[in-house]
Design a protein around this motif. Structure first.
Motif: not given
Length: 510
Positions: A374, A26-28, A22
């Motif tokens: 973000k 979820t880390q660009s 996860v």
């Protein structure tokens, strides 16, 4: 049949694998580099909880990144270390992108009802800047600032006269803290100042250690039970203050803020809670700053001698009496005529300040055309890293140098908020900084001219500050320093009665 231990191990492995997946899913790749983690989402939370600001400093030393990402449960944090990136965040063009969270912070620990929080958020907007407009208006400069400072100086004069005489052993921090509390709150809250009641001041001191629990603990009602009861006592005192009209005799800022909030629908019972935030702004870091400044001056003989010599330049009137002399000292000129004391003040803030500027990212954006940030993330700018940057302050950045601000480079850095930011920067820069600075310097000046302060243990030993609260802009010492305070006996001070003023009544001097 598998053993319980095997089942637990498999379960932990599954949980770890899930969290790891996860985290990275979820880390660009365009975001600032993610700091390596042993336990996804928990390492940073534990590190900050245990080591506070030092954790952020250690990450900067270990990885040397201009900006990096920390992931915590339900929150991503971008920590900015590089001056050029700090400047980009501070640019006026980015005011709507990086929004301060001061209003949110104040509402978290003040005990406001949900309805009141919604009312304030709607009234002042998401930026939270309207929350401090009254403070900026009255304390940024001009006659209002002059009047408040003059009142505080008058209260310090009386308080020191009766409290500092021949003290065989007192705590340096506690002694300075009490005097500043009475002077600052007395000047702002007026004749009916709730903090004139020793029980209210004691309740405030009992409340402050609970702030961290209110901010970070999942069960503050359990972990900060005593602090919450203390908060209730302070709030009750302020509710009585408003209901009996005490605010009508206060500094103009207080009734204006009260009336503005009332017009937005905030009842006096909730306005009393909001004074917890106002009190924190006045009382959280000023006394700590005064302690560290006094410690460094008193423990450095050359600086002590220079400060006292410069303070004599503030004497504006002398008169002979039957018992000696009366000398009138105009403290309003302290910043322009006392270069050593002022330089030591700046160095004290630079060396000790742990201020962290926090902003929220309002929408997806790219910082400096390179780092994708973000929406909803938190941006942190740790002052400790800025103030100890060797590229800015040279190889002695980690040392206390009371002559640092005598140099051209040091003076230039004072006006550069990417180098020197003990009061924050931009629209969220501490609105009471001029008031607080003037009163702290006045307290130290009065002490230096009238008294000798010596450590009970014979030598000055700098206390540690590892337990300091992360939310505070200045780190409180882990233990107080016991000192002896005695009236000075020398050619200049013997048989001298010192009187202190702050400019003239018209407010022409600032």
């Amino acid at each position: 049949m598998p053993s319980i231990l095997a089942i637990v191990c498999v379960a932990l492995a599954v949980v770890y694998g899930t969290l790891y997946t996860v985290l990275h899913a979820t880390q660009s790749k365009s975001e600032p580099r993610l700091i390596p983690t042993a336990i996804p989402f928990l390492d940073s939370a534990v590190g900050i909880a245990r080591h506070k600001v030092d954790y952020l400093v250690s990450l900067k030393r270990r990885y040397g990144l201009p900006i990096h990402t920390l992931r915590m449960p339900f929150q991503r944090i971008y920590v900015i270390n590089a001056p050029q990136l700090i400047q980009v965040v501070q640019n006026k063009s980015n005011l709507a992108t990086f929004v301060p969270t001061l209003l949110d912070f104040g509402m978290l620990f003040s005990g406001l009802s949900r309805r009141s929080k919604d009312t304030l958020t709607k009234a002042y907007g998401s930026h939270g800047n309207g929350f401090t407009k009254s403070v900026h208006k009255h304390l940024a400069s001009g006659s209002d600032l002059h009047a408040a400072t003059r009142t505080a100086v008058e209260k310090l004069t009386v308080g020191i006269r009766y409290s500092f005489v021949d003290q065989e052993q007192v705590g340096l921090y506690e002694t300075l803290r009490h005097q500043l509390c009475q002077a600052l709150t007395g000047a702002i809250y007026g004749a009916e100042n709730p903090y004139d009641d020793p029980a209210v001041e004691a309740s405030w001191l009992e409340f402050v250690p609970g702030i961290s629990h209110l901010l970070y603990s999942p069960f503050p009602w359990l972990t900060a039970h005593k602090a919450l009861k203390a908060r209730a006592r302070v709030i009750k005192a302020f509710q009585n203050y408003f209901e009996t009209g005490g605010h009508t005799q206060a500094f103009a800022m207080i009734p204006e803020m009260f009336n503005t909030n009332a017009n937005h629908g905030l009842p006096s019972s909730e306005a009393a809670k909001l004074e917890m935030a106002t009190s924190l702004a006045m009382l959280s870091s000023g006394a700590i700053s005064a302690f560290w400044l006094m410690f460094h001056i008193a423990s450095e003989p050359d600086a002590l001698r220079a400060c006292r010599e410069e303070l004599l330049n503030l004497v504006v009137k002398e008169a002979d009496t039957q018992s000696g002399k009366v000398k009138v000292v105009d403290l309003s000129n302290i910043k322009t005529q006392c270069s050593t004391l002022t330089a030591m003040w700046h160095e004290t803030l630079r060396y000790h300040s742990t201020v962290i500027n926090i902003k929220k990212v309002q929408h997806d954006t790219t910082l400096a055309s390179e780092y994708f940030l973000k929406k909803g993330a938190i941006v942190m700018i740790p002052g400790s890293i800025v103030h100890h940057n060797t590229n800015t302050w040279g190889p002695s950045a980690s040392d206390f140098d009371h002559k640092r601000f005598f140099t051209p480079a040091g003076r230039r850095n004072l006006s550069n908020t990417t180098a020197y930011r003990p009061f924050g920067a931009g629209t969220t820069m501490c609105p009471g900084r001029h008031f607080s600075t003037s009163v702290v310097l006045s307290l130290v000046a009065m002490t230096l001219l009238q008294f000798d302060v010596q450590p009970v243990e014979g030598q000055w030993q700098m206390p540690t500050k590892t337990n300091a609260d992360m939310w505070n802009a200045m780190p409180k010492p882990d233990q107080d320093v016991p000192v002896r305070i005695s009236r000075r006996v020398d050619e200049e001070s013997t048989h001298t009665e010192w009187k202190f003023v702050w400019g003239d009544a018209s407010g022409k001097k600032e």
